[in-house]
Design an enzyme around this catalytic site. Structure first.
Site, PDB file in Angstrom:
ATOM      1  N   ARG A   1      38.901  56.927  48.952  1.00 52.27           N
ATOM      2  CA  ARG A   1      38.477  55.614  49.463  1.00 52.27           C
ATOM      3  C   ARG A   1      39.701  54.699  49.519  1.00 52.27           C
ATOM      4  NH1 ARG A   1      36.074  50.641  46.276  1.00 52.27           N
ATOM      5  NH2 ARG A   1      35.765  49.296  48.063  1.00 52.27           N
TER       6      ARG A   1
ATOM      7  N   HIS B   1      38.914  44.430  52.062  1.00 53.10           N
ATOM      8  CA  HIS B   1      39.192  44.398  50.622  1.00 53.10           C
ATOM      9  C   HIS B   1      40.176  43.240  50.393  1.00 53.10           C
ATOM     10  CE1 HIS B   1      39.089  47.010  46.779  1.00 53.10           C
ATOM     11  NE2 HIS B   1      39.705  45.888  46.455  1.00 53.10           N
TER      12      HIS B   1
ATOM     13  N   GLU C   1      33.023  44.023  47.103  1.00 53.16           N
ATOM     14  CA  GLU C   1      32.748  42.993  46.097  1.00 53.16           C
ATOM     15  C   GLU C   1      32.681  41.573  46.655  1.00 53.16           C
ATOM     16  OE1 GLU C   1      35.655  43.461  42.976  1.00 53.16           O
ATOM     17  OE2 GLU C   1      34.994  45.478  42.488  1.00 53.16           O
TER      18      GLU C   1
ATOM     19  N   ASN D   1      30.598  49.215  42.144  1.00 52.22           N
ATOM     20  CA  ASN D   1      31.776  49.190  41.283  1.00 52.22           C
ATOM     21  C   ASN D   1      31.299  48.764  39.903  1.00 52.22           C
ATOM     22  OD1 ASN D   1      33.118  49.721  43.625  1.00 52.22           O
ATOM     23  ND2 ASN D   1      34.206  47.760  43.723  1.00 52.22           N
TER      24      ASN D   1
ATOM     25  N   TYR E   1      32.440  48.333  35.836  1.00 49.13           N
ATOM     26  CA  TYR E   1      33.529  48.335  34.852  1.00 49.13           C
ATOM     27  C   TYR E   1      33.077  47.995  33.435  1.00 49.13           C
ATOM     28  CZ  TYR E   1      36.912  48.721  38.632  1.00 49.13           C
ATOM     29  OH  TYR E   1      37.637  49.183  39.704  1.00 49.13           O
TER      30      TYR E   1
ATOM     31  N   GLU F   1      33.924  52.476  42.563  1.00 48.13           N
ATOM     32  CA  GLU F   1      35.037  52.197  41.639  1.00 48.13           C
ATOM     33  C   GLU F   1      34.538  52.279  40.208  1.00 48.13           C
ATOM     34  OE1 GLU F   1      37.133  48.447  42.106  1.00 48.13           O
ATOM     35  OE2 GLU F   1      37.148  48.708  44.280  1.00 48.13           O
TER      36      GLU F   1
HETATM   37  O1  IFM Z   1      41.695  46.072  41.303  1.00 44.55           O
HETATM   38  C1  IFM Z   1      40.375  45.684  41.448  1.00 44.55           C
HETATM   39  C2  IFM Z   1      39.854  46.072  42.809  1.00 44.55           C
HETATM   40  O2  IFM Z   1      40.628  45.539  43.837  1.00 44.55           O
HETATM   41  C3  IFM Z   1      38.436  45.582  42.983  1.00 44.55           C
HETATM   42  N1  IFM Z   1      37.611  45.989  41.877  1.00 44.55           N
HETATM   43  C4  IFM Z   1      38.086  45.777  40.543  1.00 44.55           C
HETATM   44  C5  IFM Z   1      39.490  46.325  40.405  1.00 44.55           C
HETATM   45  C6  IFM Z   1      40.009  46.090  38.975  1.00 44.55           C
HETATM   46  O3  IFM Z   1      40.003  44.736  38.677  1.00 44.55           O
END
Ligand code: IFM
Length: 461
Positions: A77, A121, A166, A294, A296, A354
């Protein structure tokens, strides 16, 4: 050995984004983006870092694809830089900019790697920011024109199109807190921008369908798992509000064609609800082929009447160990997010577009090292982070979630926005002065996971 086995054909991948890796900002006719302008302004990024050179991927893409091939990942990606295609955001196409992505796609195909391309992005052409950027409704139309042009020119060469990455981050961090480009600080603008981003997604989606193009199309959201800071009634309500502005504000219009009524009412109450025109929500709510998530970390929500910009919610980090970003490591969250969205919104297909972690990696010189390599990075914490998140994603599949693939963020250490080069998310280390790529232990670990299509049970906890 006991392990979590993934379904045959599961799409393991790695992810990157244009401004974070490409460099070559003034080459082959590329126009200025809002991140060029922002990162060059004093005090906006750590150490004044910019994406001018980044990982020099624009020149080293062949080497980088060779790393992907060695990892064995079936998918990649990446994102397309709008100002490479239309240096002023619209008007004449810059053929040389498009040719870069053609070369990249050819190299990926030759290596048997399936491409997923994000159309936005975060690198908006500065010329469009000068006309109001995403706060200007016209930008939605200009995005759709750019997207339709790129999707048509590259038709058949990209397997999955992702309209936006995002939108919450673009709207909130770029236009409310001002920590990202374009650096505005206004809540009303933030919600207007969010609406225009969603609208532009709908317009691009409509163009994709009308043109009858090949492949799949979807959008990527950064779903923030929100838990209440306590069981108190006001904290429970705060968690619902925060989930509303972070997540439901995007998921509800995309999957139900309406904004969440509770949040709309709160925004209208403080005069920041966006101007929505007739037909906007029908466009936004058209069916997508997949939803990209995404994931985290998680956020705890506490009631705080003083926190105006988050509708009276104070955001706290949970009690668990943290990554170098200060984000709590919370692997069960990926299972909760996937199963929760599956139950509530029923997307046809999901990808983790992500997941990954920043840690303060150290490049070590070694004599006669493994594979005869001179350098090594022993990133045990990242191996653990990834292994545990993979495992929880596997549990979600077992629970019936149609998760079709998983892209690790990131292939390479790269420009981490306002944090510049101070945060390293890569599974491959980039030594910026020499541009040498060094495999971290996590890259070897991922290579094994991909080869086995499985993750060891030691990551179950
Ligand atoms: O680096 C970023 C990415 O561009 C978008 N999602 C989160 C990642 C880590 O912060």
């Amino acid at each position: 050995m006991a392990r979590m086995q993934f379904p045959a054909g599961f799409l393991w991948g790695v992810a990157t984004a244009s401004y974070q890796i490409e460099g070559a900002v003034a080459e082959d006719g590329r126009g200025e983006s809002i991140w060029d302008r922002f990162s060059h302004a004093p005090g906006k990024t750590a150490n004044g870092d910019t994406g001018d050179v980044a990982c020099d991927h624009y020149h080293r893409y062949k080497e980088d694809v060779a790393h992907m091939a060695r990892l064995g990942v079936p998918a990649y990606r990446f994102s397309i830089a709008w100002p490479r295609i239309f240096p002023n955001g619209r008007g004449a196409l810059n053929q040389k900019g498009l040719d870069f992505y053609r070369r990249l796609l050819e190299t990926l195909h030759a290596a048997g790697i399936r491409p997923f391309a994000t159309l936005y992005h975060w690198d908006l052409p500065q010329a469009l920011q000068d006309r109001g950027g995403w706060a200007n409704r016209d930008t939605a139309r200009w995005f759709a024109d750019y997207a339709a042009c790129v999707m048509e020119k590259l038709n058949g060469q990209v397997e999955g199109w992702i309209t936006h990455n995002e939108p919450w981050v673009v709207a909130y961090i770029g236009h409310v807190t001002g920590e990202h480009a374009p650096g505005l600080k206004d809540m009303r603008t933030g919600f207007l921008v969010a609406h225009h981003l969603l609208l532009s997604h709908g317009m691009a989606l409509q163009a994709f369908r009308q043109l009858g193009l090949k492949g799949e199309i979807g959008i990527t959201l950064n779903i923030q798992l929100v838990h209440p800071a306590s069981e108190r009634e006001d904290d429970l309500a705060a968690a619902r509000r925060l989930d509303g502005v972070f997540n439901r504000w995007y998921l509800d219009p995309l999957f139900r064609g309406e904004y969440p009524a509770d949040i709309w009412e709160l925004l209208a109450g403080v005069g920041v609800a966006p101007a929505v025109q007739e037909g906007d929500l029908q466009l936004i709510g058209q069916p997508i082929d997949f939803l990209g998530i995404n994931y985290y970390s998680r956020t705890l929500a506490a009631h705080d009447p003083g926190a105006r910009e988050t509708l009276g919610v104070r955001m706290l980090s949970g009690p668990g160990p943290k990554t170098d970003m200060g984000w709590e490591i919370y692997p069960p969250g990926i299972y909760q997010v996937l199963t929760g969205i599956h139950q509530k919104y029923k997307p046809k297909k999901l990808y983790i577009t992500e997941n990954g972690a920043a840690f303060p990696d150290r490049l070590e010189e070694q004599r006669g090292g493994e594979d005869g390599e001179t350098y090594a990075v022993h990133d045990r914490e990242r191996v653990d982070y990834l292994g545990r998140h993979f495992y929880q994603a596997g549990r979600a599949i077992e629970a019936g979630v149609p998760l079709a693939g998983y892209f690790v963020w990131s292939l390479l250490d790269n420009f981490e926005w306002a944090f510049g080069y101070t945060k390293r998310f890569g599974i491959i280390y980039v030594d910026y002065p020499t541009q040498r790529r060094v495999w971290k232990d996590s890259a070897r670990f991922y290579q094994e996971v991909v080869a086995e299509n499985a993750v060891d049970d030691r990551f179950a906890e």
